[in-house]
Design a protein around this motif. Sequence first.
Motif, PDB file in Angstrom:
ATOM      1  N   LYS A   1     168.139  -3.918 -54.898  1.00 11.36           N
ATOM      2  CA  LYS A   1     167.785  -4.792 -53.991  1.00 11.36           C
ATOM      3  C   LYS A   1     167.376  -4.828 -53.605  1.00 11.36           C
ATOM      4  O   LYS A   1     166.687  -5.920 -52.415  1.00 11.36           O
ATOM      5  CB  LYS A   1     166.713  -5.589 -55.387  1.00 11.36           C
ATOM      6  CG  LYS A   1     166.337  -5.585 -56.854  1.00 11.36           C
ATOM      7  CD  LYS A   1     165.851  -6.519 -57.048  1.00 11.36           C
ATOM      8  CE  LYS A   1     164.955  -6.308 -58.403  1.00 11.36           C
ATOM      9  NZ  LYS A   1     164.930  -8.114 -59.352  1.00 11.36           N
TER      10      LYS A   1
ATOM     11  N   LYS B   1     164.804   4.470 -53.077  1.00  9.68           N
ATOM     12  CA  LYS B   1     165.656   3.417 -52.470  1.00  9.68           C
ATOM     13  C   LYS B   1     166.980   3.699 -52.780  1.00  9.68           C
ATOM     14  O   LYS B   1     167.891   4.917 -53.192  1.00  9.68           O
ATOM     15  CB  LYS B   1     164.925   2.171 -53.088  1.00  9.68           C
ATOM     16  CG  LYS B   1     163.497   1.673 -53.531  1.00  9.68           C
ATOM     17  CD  LYS B   1     163.323   0.587 -54.230  1.00  9.68           C
ATOM     18  CE  LYS B   1     162.156   0.165 -53.676  1.00  9.68           C
ATOM     19  NZ  LYS B   1     162.065  -1.225 -53.002  1.00  9.68           N
TER      20      LYS B   1
ATOM     21  N   ASP C   1     160.171  -1.274 -58.028  1.00 11.12           N
ATOM     22  CA  ASP C   1     160.224  -3.104 -57.774  1.00 11.12           C
ATOM     23  C   ASP C   1     160.505  -3.488 -59.182  1.00 11.12           C
ATOM     24  O   ASP C   1     160.741  -4.359 -58.990  1.00 11.12           O
ATOM     25  CB  ASP C   1     159.129  -3.258 -56.964  1.00 11.12           C
ATOM     26  CG  ASP C   1     158.805  -3.073 -55.187  1.00 11.12           C
ATOM     27  OD1 ASP C   1     159.927  -2.414 -55.108  1.00 11.12           O
ATOM     28  OD2 ASP C   1     158.098  -2.403 -55.220  1.00 11.12           O
TER      29      ASP C   1
ATOM     30  N   PRO D   1     164.044  -1.516 -61.465  1.00 11.06           N
ATOM     31  CA  PRO D   1     164.679  -0.060 -60.524  1.00 11.06           C
ATOM     32  C   PRO D   1     165.052   1.082 -60.887  1.00 11.06           C
ATOM     33  O   PRO D   1     165.699   1.684 -60.481  1.00 11.06           O
ATOM     34  CB  PRO D   1     165.930  -1.262 -60.005  1.00 11.06           C
ATOM     35  CG  PRO D   1     165.711  -2.755 -60.464  1.00 11.06           C
ATOM     36  CD  PRO D   1     164.554  -2.267 -62.223  1.00 11.06           C
TER      37      PRO D   1
END
Length: 221
Positions: free
Chosen positions: A35, A47, A85, A88
């Motif tokens: 995050k 990510k 989001d 994860p």
Amino acid sequence: MMRAYLVTVALCALAFSLASASDPSPLQDFCVALKDSSDSAVFVNGKVCKDPKLAKADDFYFGGLNIAGNTENLQGSNVTTVNVDQIPGLNTLGISLVRIDYAPYGQNPPHTHPRATEILVVLEGTLYVGFVTSNTENRLFTKVLNKGDVFVFPVGLIHFQFNVGKTNAIAIAGLSSQNAGVITIANAVFGSNPPINPDVLTKAFQARQECGSTSSETILI
């Protein structure tokens, strides 16, 4: 020798076409998204991943999809998103889902998902759904769906759902991306920041502007 060369070229071309026909396969079991990451972190169409040894069950979990969303808004609908989001562990896995609640005569207005095909199943109620093909034809495909019915919206195409019943409706949709994105057409065109030049919109929508002493309005031709 020439035949062997041609076979090699053909096999390479086939391998390339297959490789480029879909997203690359993951190179590990999972890649749990962090995050928070430093400014120097590298994002490769996704990510940053945490150390797999630090992954835990909660990284792959989301609770509460049984809870109805608040539909007391102008559209009469609510979308509960479950993507990377919220979970994860979805990072790099190319899948996500949403729950959509509709008040009577509520709608999920015309929108697109730039990175995903959507498959929707109706859990409760009756929905009028549809999508429009690209500008070559602008064909409209529509269907009235009842409980248990399924419909597919191809990637990137404008689509919508409208509750034609007198009771609440619920649908679940799967999307072929960990982060499908959404572009609501009206919001994007008329609510951009900064606003699109009115002259552009007037010409695009074949409208004319009539101005009064204290207000102005746009009238479609």
